[in-house]
Design a protein around this motif. Structure first.
Motif, mmCIF file in Angstrom:
data_model
loop_
_atom_site.group_PDB
_atom_site.id
_atom_site.type_symbol
_atom_site.label_atom_id
_atom_site.label_comp_id
_atom_site.label_asym_id
_atom_site.label_seq_id
_atom_site.Cartn_x
_atom_site.Cartn_y
_atom_site.Cartn_z
ATOM 1 N N ASP A 27 0.825 -1.221 0.000
ATOM 2 C CA ASP A 27 0.000 0.000 0.000
ATOM 3 C C ASP A 27 0.852 1.261 0.000
ATOM 4 O OD1 ASP A 27 -2.291 -1.476 0.064
ATOM 5 O OD2 ASP A 27 -2.727 -1.134 2.193
ATOM 6 N N GLU A 28 1.955 1.229 0.744
ATOM 7 C CA GLU A 28 2.722 2.458 0.979
ATOM 8 C C GLU A 28 3.950 2.616 0.087
ATOM 9 O OE1 GLU A 28 1.648 4.737 3.081
ATOM 10 O OE2 GLU A 28 -0.017 3.497 3.777
ATOM 11 N N GLU A 29 4.470 1.511 -0.440
ATOM 12 C CA GLU A 29 5.770 1.619 -1.113
ATOM 13 C C GLU A 29 5.767 1.025 -2.527
ATOM 14 O OE1 GLU A 29 8.974 -0.143 1.130
ATOM 15 O OE2 GLU A 29 10.478 1.088 0.096
ATOM 16 N N TYR A 30 5.515 -0.276 -2.626
ATOM 17 C CA TYR A 30 5.746 -0.945 -3.913
ATOM 18 C C TYR A 30 4.518 -0.992 -4.821
ATOM 19 C CZ TYR A 30 9.756 -2.564 -1.217
ATOM 20 O OH TYR A 30 10.877 -2.614 -0.436
ATOM 21 N N GLY A 31 3.326 -1.008 -4.223
ATOM 22 C CA GLY A 31 2.100 -1.163 -5.013
ATOM 23 C C GLY A 31 1.811 -2.628 -5.283
ATOM 24 N N ALA A 32 0.520 -2.975 -5.243
ATOM 25 C CA ALA A 32 0.104 -4.374 -5.467
ATOM 26 C C ALA A 32 -0.298 -4.571 -6.919
ATOM 27 C CB ALA A 32 -1.089 -4.698 -4.564
ATOM 28 N N GLU A 151 -2.897 4.213 -8.411
ATOM 29 C CA GLU A 151 -3.052 2.846 -7.909
ATOM 30 C C GLU A 151 -2.062 1.874 -8.538
ATOM 31 O OE1 GLU A 151 -4.923 1.794 -5.434
ATOM 32 O OE2 GLU A 151 -5.371 3.930 -5.180
ATOM 33 N N ARG A 152 -1.357 2.326 -9.558
ATOM 34 C CA ARG A 152 -0.470 1.385 -10.262
ATOM 35 C C ARG A 152 0.665 0.919 -9.365
ATOM 36 N NH1 ARG A 152 -0.091 4.708 -15.914
ATOM 37 N NH2 ARG A 152 -2.199 4.207 -16.583
ATOM 38 N N CYS A 153 1.001 -0.359 -9.478
ATOM 39 C CA CYS A 153 2.173 -0.858 -8.752
ATOM 40 C C CYS A 153 3.419 -0.336 -9.445
ATOM 41 C CB CYS A 153 2.176 -2.382 -8.717
ATOM 42 S SG CYS A 153 2.374 -3.155 -10.320
ATOM 43 N N LYS A 241 4.900 2.605 -6.076
ATOM 44 C CA LYS A 241 3.574 3.204 -6.128
ATOM 45 C C LYS A 241 3.751 4.720 -5.985
ATOM 46 C CE LYS A 241 -0.882 2.649 -3.914
ATOM 47 N NZ LYS A 241 -1.575 2.158 -2.716
ATOM 48 N N LYS A 242 2.866 5.463 -6.633
ATOM 49 C CA LYS A 242 3.075 6.919 -6.718
ATOM 50 C C LYS A 242 3.214 7.587 -5.333
ATOM 51 C CE LYS A 242 1.582 10.810 -9.400
ATOM 52 N NZ LYS A 242 0.443 11.478 -9.990
ATOM 53 N N GLN A 258 12.094 -0.833 6.495
ATOM 54 C CA GLN A 258 12.463 -1.968 5.634
ATOM 55 C C GLN A 258 12.671 -3.274 6.400
ATOM 56 O OE1 GLN A 258 11.257 -0.242 2.792
ATOM 57 N NE2 GLN A 258 12.503 -1.901 1.950
ATOM 58 N N HIS A 259 12.779 -3.209 7.737
ATOM 59 C CA HIS A 259 12.860 -4.476 8.480
ATOM 60 C C HIS A 259 11.553 -5.255 8.340
ATOM 61 C CE1 HIS A 259 10.920 -1.673 11.100
ATOM 62 N NE2 HIS A 259 10.840 -2.487 12.132
ATOM 63 N N TRP A 260 10.478 -4.559 7.945
ATOM 64 C CA TRP A 260 9.226 -5.272 7.688
ATOM 65 C C TRP A 260 9.351 -6.150 6.434
ATOM 66 C CZ3 TRP A 260 3.921 -2.695 8.958
ATOM 67 C CH2 TRP A 260 3.938 -2.217 10.277
ATOM 68 N N LEU A 261 10.137 -5.679 5.487
ATOM 69 C CA LEU A 261 10.326 -6.472 4.263
ATOM 70 C C LEU A 261 11.085 -7.765 4.592
ATOM 71 C CD1 LEU A 261 9.943 -6.623 1.161
ATOM 72 C CD2 LEU A 261 12.124 -5.442 0.927
ATOM 73 N N LEU A 262 12.145 -7.646 5.388
ATOM 74 C CA LEU A 262 12.871 -8.859 5.803
ATOM 75 C C LEU A 262 11.972 -9.716 6.680
ATOM 76 C CD1 LEU A 262 16.451 -7.506 6.671
ATOM 77 C CD2 LEU A 262 15.496 -8.080 4.453
ATOM 78 N N GLY A 263 11.238 -9.062 7.593
ATOM 79 C CA GLY A 263 10.355 -9.789 8.512
ATOM 80 C C GLY A 263 9.272 -10.563 7.777
#
Ligand code: GTR
Length: 354
Positions: A27-32, A151-153, A241-242, A258-263
């Motif tokens: 939602d906040e960074e990469y987009g789905a 909304e674009r990833c 994501k924009k 970014q520790h959430w990405l590793l987590g």
């Protein structure tokens, strides 16, 4: 430095929490991805003669064909699989180059070490530019058309999608161990490798080399020379994501780091590689990110990151837990020795399940 917690105060089963982490990152960074392909098909398109690598490995090219509502999209996957008995652990390698071997890929060494490698040349999937009407947009055409710009990833998500489709293909090929699939990449493709494993729990392990900002480096508390959200979204807004760009200079307001990405890869394995001289990617921030992600594994009673009290002089490896880290002297590059570190981590962890 205060970081958003990986673990909530109220106990939840880990998979529920893990999905929340992934959702926030998307939602906040990469987009789905807005949707998935309707069907997939695979076909072998070429095969090297049996004398390839002196008969020690098989070298085949395959096409992954994805059917969407509005048409279909295909991309090649280039495989080198060791011959001989048994099932081989393997890497889905997000590759900067189509050639095998190449500057970043010591094909023969990896095969001799017993690894299969399926290489995805990232620009075969979609070009590394903002979206426009050119044909090399590839898969992006299907994922972006009709989707509002906000909304674009980002393209990292599309490359991560391709890593999972290459895994779908790998699972149909003989000689590969389905329980020992890793995804690996360098730099922007290291960010992508981490994202791919967060999104697809079939990956046993993920490896990022010099992935830096929006990869294994934290956004908070960066070194002076490190890439920031402002810098990365100025040069590469289309990777994300924009909305992500709006956090430039407001890192403290992010509800994640970014520790959430590793987590999100826990309880599987993740290994982060840094080059000591790559201050843009920020090796210390990458190490701190591993330190902060450890909480996820520990909450499950597993070993997380075997953090050192003080940072040793490079080269060193910290392979003690579910999170591995290696650092070598030198600059931003995917070196032979980075692969050897990754291969050593993979072999060590393949001999046991976390
Ligand atoms: C840089 C970018 C980094 C890193 C690198 C790469 O220009 O700022 O985030 O991804 O490119 O992919 O080589």
């Amino acid at each position: 430095m205060l970081l958003p917690r990986l673990i909530t105060e109220s106990p939840k089963d880990w998979e529920t929490r893990r999905k929340e982490l992934v959702k926030t990152l998307l939602d906040e960074e990469y987009g789905a991805l807005p949707f998935r392909e309707k069907s997939l098909a695979f076909g072998k398109i070429s095969e090297e003669p049996s004398r390839y690598m002196g008969g020690s490995a098989s070298r085949t090219d395959h096409l992954v064909r994805a059917v969407f509502d509005g048409g279909e999209f295909s991309f090649p996957v280039r495989a080198v699989i060791p011959n001989g008995e048994g099932l081989h652990p393997f890497f889905i390698f997000l590759n900067f180059y189509p050639e095998i071997p190449n500057l970043y890929y010591p094909a023969e060494e990896l095969s001799d070490l017993g690894f299969g490698v399926l290489s995805v040349y990232y620009k075969d999937v979609t070009c590394d530019r903002a979206f426009d009407s050119s044909p090399d947009q590839g898969a992006a055409r299907f994922f972006y058309d009709g989707v509002p710009e906000d909304e674009r990833c980002g393209k990292l998500t599309i490359w991560a999608w391709a890593a999972s489709r290459a895994l779908d293909l790998a699972l149909t090929l003989p000689g590969l161990d389905p329980g020992r699939a890793a995804v690996i990449g360098h730099s922007r493709l290291g960010k992508t490798a981490l994202l791919a494993a967060a999104l697809d729990t079939r990956f046993f392990a993920a490896f990022s080399n010099d992935s830096g900002c929006s990869g294994a480096a934290l956004h908070r508390g960066k070194g002076d020379k490190a890439e920031s959200i402002e810098a990365i979204t100025r040069t590469f807004p289309y990777w994300f994501k924009k909305n992500f760009a709006s956090y430039a200079g407001r890192e403290e307001e992010l509800i994640f780091d970014q520790h959430w990405l590793l987590g999100a890869i826990c309880p599987r394995f993740v290994c982060v590689g840094s080059a000591a001289g790559d201050l843009w990617a920020d090796p210390d921030s990458e190490l701190n990110c591993c330190r902060a992600a450890s909480e996820a594994w520990e909450s499950l009673g597993l070993e997380g990151f075997d953090a050192p009290e003080s940072v040793p002089e490079a080269p060193f490896r910290l392979f003690g837990g579910g999170i591995g880290y290696y650092r070598r002297p030198g600059k931003h590059f995917f070196r032979r020795r980075d692969w050897l570190d990754a291969a050593a981590f993979m072999l060590e962890k393949s001999s046991r399940k976390n």
